[in-house]
Design a protein around this motif. Structure first.
Motif, PDB file in Angstrom:
ATOM      1  N   ASN A  46       2.521   5.588   7.940  1.00  0.00           N
ATOM      2  CA  ASN A  46       1.985   4.501   7.126  1.00  0.00           C
ATOM      3  C   ASN A  46       1.354   3.462   8.041  1.00  0.00           C
ATOM      4  OD1 ASN A  46       1.355   3.363   4.679  1.00  0.00           O
ATOM      5  ND2 ASN A  46       3.407   2.609   4.224  1.00  0.00           N
ATOM      6  N   ASP A  47       0.812   2.398   7.451  1.00  0.00           N
ATOM      7  CA  ASP A  47       0.113   1.394   8.247  1.00  0.00           C
ATOM      8  C   ASP A  47       1.066   0.684   9.204  1.00  0.00           C
ATOM      9  OD1 ASP A  47       0.865  -1.457   6.944  1.00  0.00           O
ATOM     10  OD2 ASP A  47       0.622  -0.001   5.323  1.00  0.00           O
ATOM     11  N   ALA A  78       7.794  -3.731   9.960  1.00  0.00           N
ATOM     12  CA  ALA A  78       8.802  -4.471   9.193  1.00  0.00           C
ATOM     13  C   ALA A  78       9.861  -3.557   8.585  1.00  0.00           C
ATOM     14  CB  ALA A  78       8.117  -5.281   8.089  1.00  0.00           C
ATOM     15  N   ARG A  79       9.684  -2.269   8.746  1.00  0.00           N
ATOM     16  CA  ARG A  79      10.546  -1.296   8.072  1.00  0.00           C
ATOM     17  C   ARG A  79      12.003  -1.364   8.521  1.00  0.00           C
ATOM     18  NH1 ARG A  79       9.636   5.238   8.741  1.00  0.00           N
ATOM     19  NH2 ARG A  79      11.538   5.931   7.639  1.00  0.00           N
ATOM     20  N   ALA A 103      11.438  -0.334   1.470  1.00  0.00           N
ATOM     21  CA  ALA A 103      11.548  -0.554   2.919  1.00  0.00           C
ATOM     22  C   ALA A 103      10.292  -0.071   3.646  1.00  0.00           C
ATOM     23  CB  ALA A 103      12.785   0.156   3.466  1.00  0.00           C
ATOM     24  N   ARG A 104       9.754   1.061   3.224  1.00  0.00           N
ATOM     25  CA  ARG A 104       8.564   1.612   3.895  1.00  0.00           C
ATOM     26  C   ARG A 104       7.297   0.815   3.607  1.00  0.00           C
ATOM     27  NH1 ARG A 104       8.113   6.973   5.661  1.00  0.00           N
ATOM     28  NH2 ARG A 104       6.218   6.093   6.611  1.00  0.00           N
ATOM     29  N   LEU A 122       2.289   0.817  -0.285  1.00  0.00           N
ATOM     30  CA  LEU A 122       3.020   1.725  -1.170  1.00  0.00           C
ATOM     31  C   LEU A 122       2.122   2.867  -1.632  1.00  0.00           C
ATOM     32  CD1 LEU A 122       5.531   2.395  -2.969  1.00  0.00           C
ATOM     33  CD2 LEU A 122       4.455   0.981  -4.732  1.00  0.00           C
ATOM     34  N   MET A 123       0.909   2.538  -2.091  1.00  0.00           N
ATOM     35  CA  MET A 123       0.029   3.568  -2.633  1.00  0.00           C
ATOM     36  C   MET A 123      -0.457   4.523  -1.546  1.00  0.00           C
ATOM     37  SD  MET A 123       0.341   2.965  -5.731  1.00  0.00           S
ATOM     38  CE  MET A 123      -0.729   4.292  -6.292  1.00  0.00           C
ATOM     39  N   SER A 124      -0.698   4.011  -0.339  1.00  0.00           N
ATOM     40  CA  SER A 124      -1.083   4.900   0.768  1.00  0.00           C
ATOM     41  C   SER A 124       0.042   5.875   1.088  1.00  0.00           C
ATOM     42  CB  SER A 124      -1.424   4.080   2.014  1.00  0.00           C
ATOM     43  OG  SER A 124      -2.612   3.356   1.839  1.00  0.00           O
ATOM     44  N   LEU A 125       1.256   5.367   1.111  1.00  0.00           N
ATOM     45  CA  LEU A 125       2.424   6.198   1.419  1.00  0.00           C
ATOM     46  C   LEU A 125       2.596   7.305   0.378  1.00  0.00           C
ATOM     47  CD1 LEU A 125       4.838   6.363   3.420  1.00  0.00           C
ATOM     48  CD2 LEU A 125       6.102   4.911   1.817  1.00  0.00           C
TER      49      LEU A 125
END
Length: 377
Positions: free
Chosen positions: A343-344, A350-351, A305-306, A314-317
């Motif tokens: 996050n971005d 869209a989360r 979801a994030r 995903l990798m930034s998070l």
């Protein structure tokens, strides 16, 4: 050499370079793989001196920031397609070599994936043919350039000259001659052109974009690998009958479109891919309280979801979450901690919709073959 206070200087493992310049690209191509830091327990962390803990956390931070590229099914498929196109282009100089266009949404890791292929191809060519070209120059089998807004033909040629460290003075033709000489003398066989969508400012400029890309294929005796966002939507590969459309059709006949898809969880296959990705990342995290299932079980739905299934998000998070976990002494990733991580903008926008679908039972990331498991307290 020690500093005035007796502390040994420590630069860390940061590797700062620009891959759009030959010295930086050589660093990316020839860099050694990083070594994953040792996994310490909480007790071992406590036993470290303040200086030792500072160094250990510095190593963990740069490690988490540079995990990958991960050989996902998407990346493997893309590399296979690129290999088939690029390495079959053994045409003589009088023939135009077909190009590849990697066209995908932002945040899917397409630039990283294509550069990883370029790095592999570079190493393969050097192993096969040696580091020195017949001219006596360094052999440079693959180069990488990235375009900026409103790039014209002169700007394209200047980017190539700048990569090789050549002067960027003169008109477009002068720069082209200079760049072609470098391509031939250094035995370059492939040019990666990133952010190719900057060649046209709007969809109405698709003919101009096609014209500039056709120019590149006519002038440079190499395989061109274009990377961009929404390039096909501009109509650049469509066939037609008018003069403008004929130009587009000609370019379309010479170009093979490829893509890099996001992770989806609407199918069992997609859910299995997502689970495998999280398990792969999980094994590379260096946190004292990391445990099997920390990502793939406890945070699977949450992370989807994030990130909306976009690899870069995903990798930034996860990278930011690990840094926060280390600084807070938390040493694990869970929802309470991750909720504090920003996050971005695209992922955050869209989360809410995805979270609502998951809570309502309309969407799940969990494969039917791997039902949720309860961990013992």
């Amino acid at each position: 050499m020690s500093t005035a206070d007796g502390i040994e200087p420590f630069e860390g493992d940061d590797r700062q370079y620009s891959p759009t310049r030959l010295p930086g690209w050589l660093q990316e191509v020839n860099r050694p793989d990083r070594v994953q830091p040792e996994q310490l327990t909480r007790g071992q962390l406590t036993d470290l001196s303040p200086r030792q803990l500072l160094l250990y956390n510095d190593g963990r931070a740069v490690w988490h920031a540079n995990i990958g590229p991960i050989h996902t099914p998407q990346l493997i498929a893309l590399h296979e397609d690129l290999e088939e196109i690029v390495e079959s282009n053994r045409h003589d100089g009088d023939k135009t070599k077909p190009a590849a266009l990697v066209d995908a949404y932002p945040g899917l890791g397409k630039s990283t994936a294509v550069r990883a292929y370029g790095r592999s191809l570079y190493r393969k060519q050097i192993a096969l043919r040696g580091e020195t070209a017949p001219s006596g120059d360094r052999r440079v089998p693959v180069i990488y350039i990235a375009l900026s807004g409103n790039t014209q033909i002169r700007g394209l040629n200047a980017s190539i000259c700048r990569f090789y460290g050549l002067p960027v003075t003169g008109d477009a033709d002068t720069l082209a001659e200079r760049a072609v000489d470098a391509v031939l003398s250094m035995k370059t066989t492939a040019i990666i052109v990133d952010d190719v969508h900057f060649l046209a400012g709007s969809k109405s400029n698709s003919a101009r974009m096609a014209n500039q890309l056709k120019y590149l294929s006519n002038v440079f005796p190499v395989t061109l690998v274009y990377v961009g966002v929404g390039v096909q939507q501009r109509g650049i590969l469509r066939e037609g009958f008018s003069q403008q459309e004929s130009l587009l059709a000609q370019f379309g006949r010479r170009t093979t479109p490829l893509t890099l898809r996001s992770f989806e969880v609407e199918t069992e296959e997609g859910r299995l891919e997502w689970r495998t990705l999280l398990k792969t990342i999980e094994r590379q995290l260096v946190l004292a309280e990391r445990f099997p299932g920390m990502l793939a079980e406890d945070l699977s739905d949450y992370l989807y979801a994030r990130s909306t299934g976009h690899f870069a998000s995903l990798m930034s998070l996860i990278n930011r979450g690990c840094l926060r976990a280390m600084r807070r002494g938390h040493e694990r990733l869970d929802e309470d901690l991750m909720n504090q991580v920003k996050n971005d903008a695209a992922a955050e926008e869209a989360r809410l919709e995805l979270e609502a679908a998951i809570k309502a039972g309309l969407l799940t990331t969990r494969p039917a073959s791997h039902p949720p498991q309860r961990r013992s307290a």
